[in-house]
Write a protein that holds these residues in place. Structure first.
Motif, PDB file in Angstrom:
ATOM      1  N   GLN A  26       0.807  -1.212   0.000  1.00 31.36           N
ATOM      2  CA  GLN A  26       0.000   0.000   0.000  1.00 31.36           C
ATOM      3  C   GLN A  26       0.843   1.266   0.000  1.00 31.36           C
ATOM      4  O   GLN A  26       0.310   2.363   0.154  1.00 31.36           O
ATOM      5  CB  GLN A  26      -0.926   0.005   1.219  1.00 31.36           C
ATOM      6  N   LEU A  75      -6.550  -3.897   6.627  1.00 33.64           N
ATOM      7  CA  LEU A  75      -6.304  -2.472   6.392  1.00 33.64           C
ATOM      8  C   LEU A  75      -7.374  -1.857   5.500  1.00 33.64           C
ATOM      9  O   LEU A  75      -7.810  -0.720   5.716  1.00 33.64           O
ATOM     10  CB  LEU A  75      -4.922  -2.286   5.765  1.00 33.64           C
ATOM     11  N   LYS A 100     -11.897   5.291   6.056  1.00 36.68           N
ATOM     12  CA  LYS A 100     -10.909   6.327   5.755  1.00 36.68           C
ATOM     13  C   LYS A 100     -10.765   7.327   6.898  1.00 36.68           C
ATOM     14  O   LYS A 100      -9.706   7.955   7.061  1.00 36.68           O
ATOM     15  CB  LYS A 100     -11.317   7.045   4.465  1.00 36.68           C
ATOM     16  N   GLN A 142     -10.275   6.793   9.953  1.00 35.85           N
ATOM     17  CA  GLN A 142      -9.219   6.427  10.883  1.00 35.85           C
ATOM     18  C   GLN A 142      -7.884   7.020  10.444  1.00 35.85           C
ATOM     19  O   GLN A 142      -7.099   7.491  11.271  1.00 35.85           O
ATOM     20  CB  GLN A 142      -9.119   4.903  10.999  1.00 35.85           C
ATOM     21  N   TYR A 143      -7.624   6.973   9.142  1.00 31.27           N
ATOM     22  CA  TYR A 143      -6.391   7.581   8.626  1.00 31.27           C
ATOM     23  C   TYR A 143      -6.436   9.102   8.793  1.00 31.27           C
ATOM     24  O   TYR A 143      -5.419   9.720   9.141  1.00 31.27           O
ATOM     25  CB  TYR A 143      -6.211   7.217   7.150  1.00 31.27           C
ATOM     26  N   GLU A 144      -7.588   9.685   8.530  1.00 34.22           N
ATOM     27  CA  GLU A 144      -7.715  11.128   8.684  1.00 34.22           C
ATOM     28  C   GLU A 144      -7.587  11.540  10.148  1.00 34.22           C
ATOM     29  O   GLU A 144      -7.023  12.605  10.457  1.00 34.22           O
ATOM     30  CB  GLU A 144      -9.049  11.588   8.119  1.00 34.22           C
ATOM     31  N   ALA A 181      -5.713  10.050  12.371  1.00 39.23           N
ATOM     32  CA  ALA A 181      -4.285  10.006  12.685  1.00 39.23           C
ATOM     33  C   ALA A 181      -3.573  11.240  12.153  1.00 39.23           C
ATOM     34  O   ALA A 181      -2.700  11.814  12.828  1.00 39.23           O
ATOM     35  CB  ALA A 181      -3.666   8.740  12.103  1.00 39.23           C
ATOM     36  N   ASP A 182      -3.949  11.685  10.952  1.00 40.87           N
ATOM     37  CA  ASP A 182      -3.333  12.894  10.393  1.00 40.87           C
ATOM     38  C   ASP A 182      -3.704  14.139  11.213  1.00 40.87           C
ATOM     39  O   ASP A 182      -2.885  15.037  11.416  1.00 40.87           O
ATOM     40  CB  ASP A 182      -3.764  13.084   8.942  1.00 40.87           C
ATOM     41  N   TYR A 204       3.839   8.727   9.815  1.00 40.92           N
ATOM     42  CA  TYR A 204       3.372   7.447   9.263  1.00 40.92           C
ATOM     43  C   TYR A 204       3.595   6.295  10.246  1.00 40.92           C
ATOM     44  O   TYR A 204       2.695   5.493  10.492  1.00 40.92           O
ATOM     45  CB  TYR A 204       4.096   7.175   7.946  1.00 40.92           C
ATOM     46  N   ALA A 251       1.249   6.588  13.281  1.00 41.32           N
ATOM     47  CA  ALA A 251      -0.141   6.309  12.931  1.00 41.32           C
ATOM     48  C   ALA A 251      -0.366   4.813  12.760  1.00 41.32           C
ATOM     49  O   ALA A 251      -1.372   4.264  13.228  1.00 41.32           O
ATOM     50  CB  ALA A 251      -0.520   7.058  11.657  1.00 41.32           C
ATOM     51  N   MET A 252       0.573   4.145  12.108  1.00 43.62           N
ATOM     52  CA  MET A 252       0.424   2.707  11.903  1.00 43.62           C
ATOM     53  C   MET A 252       0.534   1.945  13.217  1.00 43.62           C
ATOM     54  O   MET A 252      -0.228   1.011  13.474  1.00 43.62           O
ATOM     55  CB  MET A 252       1.492   2.211  10.923  1.00 43.62           C
ATOM     56  N   ILE A 268      -3.739   2.492  13.258  1.00 44.68           N
ATOM     57  CA  ILE A 268      -4.185   1.685  12.112  1.00 44.68           C
ATOM     58  C   ILE A 268      -3.961   0.197  12.341  1.00 44.68           C
ATOM     59  O   ILE A 268      -4.897  -0.608  12.264  1.00 44.68           O
ATOM     60  CB  ILE A 268      -3.486   2.160  10.827  1.00 44.68           C
TER      61      ILE A 268
END
Length: 432
Positions: A251, A320, A325, A327-329, A331-332, A338, A341-342, A346
């Motif tokens: 990814q 994943l 989406k 969840q990624y936002e 973390a940002d 990165y 966040a992982m 994530i």
């Protein structure tokens, strides 16, 4: 007030009537059988048919097990004792238990070493499997692979110490580089560990093994169910982190990293495991200098780990992809890089979703370790097919040996399955 009017008033109790027990048919075994075995006429017929099949199987196997012989020295003596009666020859288990568990070349005076390594494995695995335990116990988990290597293979203690130093150097490099790039930190750690291992291998004197505290045992002397356990534990432990790295690499926004992971995963998944084992046995040594020799056990571990990590990578990639989406936002929005966040947001959620798939691959991988018997490694199946059945004393004993192997594999696989179900219930925070 007249007497007629007085008798028309209803009597009001001043205390409650004790609760009556439920009907027998609405509780206990009768209720369970009615709801689960005889809920419908079709279910009732299937239950009766299943009970009949179970009865037929038990009627044929129970006398065979009950009349089993345990104290003879050959199959011929078992048949003499049975004198035509139906019965198993379990004497092969009492006579060859050591070969079934440890192989036929592992020194008997060293049997305590793999048994001690097995006990240490349960202690080391506890902090990882049961995360409510103190995190300080993870030090035991980190040191266990090196201690187990020294116990099982023996030789000089400098070898596991050099390997430990290599992993420590790799971890230090990873901590320094992972802030810039996860891939850079991962591959930098591998390079640093490889350099330390290579230099350490040159510095270990050849005479160190002769003066070792534990006698050295070559890998070709490993065998029996011990070999299956070693391959299963080692390959599963290595394939999970490698599968996570492959899933994240697939990814990745970096085209080179992404296509390397895609090609690796698709190629490995398209090749049967037995083909990779033949490659490990015959062809893998051609990729190394002529004067170098790569241990067969290590070659098999490399191939099985590659095989299982490709499948685990796809399972984790599905986990994943299942995350929204947002969840990624999130973390940002927290300002995490990165790697943070992982690690913090994530991957914990993705791994929770992927537990059934990972456990399924782990169980299949442990059972697939019996395939090493086709390349000349005497695991428990290799011992049964080779030295034991080839001997004149036990030629013709099949069900007893294969049944014993099945019981051992069932115990391990059932334990893995039960732990995964407990873990799913423990992590089911979305249903609370």
């Amino acid at each position: 007030m007249s007497d007629t009017h007085a008798h028309s008033v209803a009597f009001v109790r001043t205390s409650e009537i004790p609760a009556a027990p439920p009907p027998y048919a609405a509780t206990g075994p009768v209720k369970w059988m009615r709801e689960n075995l005889f809920a419908t006429p079709a279910n009732g017929l299937l239950t009766i048919a299943a009970l009949y099949v179970i009865w037929v199987v038990l009627a044929g196997t129970m006398p065979w097990i009950a009349n089993g012989i345990w104290n003879t020295e050959s199959l011929a003596q078992c048949r003499e004792v049975l004198d035509g009666a139906v019965g198993a020859c379990f004497s092969v288990l009492t006579e060859r238990w050591n070969q079934l568990l440890f192989g036929f070349k592992y020194p008997p005076e060293y049997y305590w070493r793999p048994m001690l390594a097995l006990l240490l494995f349960f202690v080391a695995a506890a902090p990882v499997l049961f995360f409510d335990l103190p995190r300080k116990l993870l030090i035991v988990t980190a040191l266990f692979p090196f201690a187990a290597y020294w116990l099982i293979w023996g030789g000089t203690i400098l070898t596991p110490l050099v390997a430990l130093a290599g992993f420590a150097a790799g971890a230090a490099v990873y901590q320094r580089l992972v802030a810039g790039s996860f891939a850079m930190g991962f591959f930098g750690a591998i390079i640093a560990a490889f350099i330390v291992w290579t230099v350490g291998g040159w510095l270990i004197p050849a005479s160190a093994s002769q003066n070792a505290l534990l006698g050295a045992v070559p890998s070709r002397d490993l065998g029996g169910f011990m070999l299956n356990m070693m391959l299963g534990v080692t390959c599963v432990s290595l394939s999970v982190p490698l599968g996570i790295a492959l899933a994240l690499g697939r990814q990745s926004n970096m085209p080179l990293i992404k296509w390397i992971c895609v090609i690796f995963i698709e190629f490995i998944r398209g090749v049967p495991l037995i083909t990779l084992l033949f490659v490990a046995s015959v062809m893998l040594s051609y990729f190394f200098p002529p004067e170098s020799t790569l241990d067969l056990f290590l070659r098999v571990v490399i191939m099985i780990t590659m095989f299982s990590s490709a499948y685990i990578a796809e399972v984790i990639r599905g986990g994943l992809a299942a995350l929204p989406k947002g969840q990624y936002e999130a973390a940002d929005s927290l300002g995490l890089d990165y790697a943070q966040a992982m690690r913090l947001i994530i991957l914990p959620q993705a791994l929770k979703i992927s537990i059934p798939g990972i456990v399924n691959i782990a169980v299949g991988l442990f059972k697939d370790t019996t395939l090493v018997s086709v390349i000349g490694m005497f695991d428990i199946v290799g011992m049964i097919r080779g030295p034991i059945l080839a001997s004149t004393e036990w030629n013709g004993v099949y069900w007893e040996l294969l049944g014993f192997a099945s019981v051992l594999f069932f115990i391990v696989c059932y334990g893995i399955s039960q732990y995964s179900q407990w873990l799913e219930r423990r992590l089911a925070t979305d249903h609370r």
